[in-house]
Design an enzyme around this catalytic site. Structure first.
Site, mmCIF file in Angstrom:
data_model
loop_
_atom_site.group_PDB
_atom_site.id
_atom_site.type_symbol
_atom_site.label_atom_id
_atom_site.label_comp_id
_atom_site.label_asym_id
_atom_site.label_seq_id
_atom_site.Cartn_x
_atom_site.Cartn_y
_atom_site.Cartn_z
ATOM 1 C CE LYS A 53 -3.558 0.405 2.722
ATOM 2 N NZ LYS A 53 -4.779 0.985 1.990
ATOM 3 C CB CYS A 140 1.091 12.674 -5.675
ATOM 4 S SG CYS A 140 1.252 11.063 -5.536
ATOM 5 C CB THR A 203 -6.574 4.219 -11.783
ATOM 6 O OG1 THR A 203 -5.987 5.548 -10.974
ATOM 7 C CG2 THR A 203 -6.481 3.121 -11.083
ATOM 8 N N GLY A 227 -9.334 -1.989 -14.082
ATOM 9 C CA GLY A 227 -9.990 -3.213 -14.304
ATOM 10 C C GLY A 227 -9.984 -3.291 -16.060
ATOM 11 C CB THR A 277 -9.381 -4.398 -10.867
ATOM 12 O OG1 THR A 277 -8.806 -3.038 -10.572
ATOM 13 C CG2 THR A 277 -10.886 -4.548 -10.638
#
Length: 313
Positions: A53, A140, A203, A227, A277
């Site tokens: 993470k 970011c 993403t 995904g 995903t």
């Protein structure tokens, strides 16, 4: 009389810079939390590597819920980098992971709002043994430069990678955004500044509105789409980078729902592939991926991953 066809035994090892992986499948950041969440289903050692993470300088509670929702062929998430912060991570989470899984290859994802934060994080990680690589999350905003994203600005990317490289000898991977105006340029400047590999890509920004409540589904309004829906986008980014920068070390990421898509990334020049995903849908999907890629390699006559890496370029 024709000679019998030689039996091919597929070997799944692959190399990311100086780091050797037993197989090309890497658990993407956020997929398995701090590395222990799915360990009873798939031991971390089974993955080629596992990206933990994303960690920030201070503890973060994350965005307002709901944080995730299903979409057509994918999901949106707006976790907001919720994490325990670097101090607790180094005191508890990382030592616990390394103690329980000494043969795993942990990659630590880090995110900062300034170059100084990236450098601080990289410096603290440099003091700890057992880390296989550091992944710089460049999705970011760089607050010191007006909020432009690190992954969309060459000067921000260059500065962050260059300064982190001075701080640590741990391999540096840079995860870039598919929304970058020129991902090839970003990848090139990051490699020139000292990165060991590029992860293409992250993403895709998106949103969903609940027509009955007449408001956005996600608490933060927008999120990151992942995904199968983003696979063609991610593959294109990886292909363009590999085609434009011969010899670059590349890791594919985005929409890999089966081994065929992973193979496409490898054919496009990637040495390994991150899986995200798909793990939420089937936590033990790694085993299926390994069986399917071995079957493909044996049918095609390939004994190792490098035999077909980049063949579509």
């Amino acid at each position: 009389m024709t000679e019998p066809k030689k039996e091919i035994k597929a070997q799944l090892y692959t190399r990311i810079g100086n780091l050797m992986l037993d197989n090309p499948f890497i658990a993407a950041s956020g997929t398995c939390g701090y590395g222990t969440e799915y360990s009873d289903i798939v031991p971390p050692e089974k993955w080629g590597a596992m990206v933990l993470k994303t960690i920030t300088v201070k503890q973060r509670d994350g965005n307002k819920p709901p944080r995730c929702c299903e979409t057509d062929s994918g999901m949106l998430n707006s976790i907001g980098l919720a994490n325990c912060g670097i101090a607790q991570f180094l005191k508890e989470k990382l030592p616990d992971f390394i103690k329980k899984f000494p043969n795993a290859k942990p990659v630590v994802s880090i995110a900062g709002e300034t170059t100084e934060e990236f450098v601080l994080l990289a410096g603290k990680l440099a003091e700890h043994k057992g880390i296989s690589a550091i992944e710089l999350n460049f999705s970011c905003p760089n607050v010191s430069k007006g909020g432009i994203h690190f992954g969309a600005d060459t000067s921000s990317s260059q500065e962050a990678v260059k300064e982190c490289r001075k701080t640590t000898q741990i391999p540096l991977w840079v995860k870039i955004s598919p929304a970058a105006p020129d991902p090839v340029k970003i990848a090139s400047i990051c490699m020139e500044s000292g990165a060991d590999a590029i992860v293409a890509s992250n993403t895709v920004p998106g949103m969903v509105i609940d027509i009955w409540k007449e408001k956005p589904v996600l608490g933060n309004t927008t999120g990151g789409l992942s995904g199968p829906a983003i696979f063609p986008i991610s593959l294109r980014v990886a292909y363009l980078i590999a085609k434009s920068i011969p010899g670059i070390t590349l890791i594919g990421c985005g929409g890999v729902s089966n081994a065929e898509k992973a193979i496409q990334f490898i054919l496009a020049g990637c040495s390994a592939v991150e899986i995200g995903t798909a793990v939420f849908r089937s936590p033990d999907i790694l085993y299926k991926f390994m069986e399917e890629i071995k079957s493909y390699m044996e049918k095609m006559g390939y004994s190792k991953i490098s035999d077909f890496k980049g063949k579509a370029l």
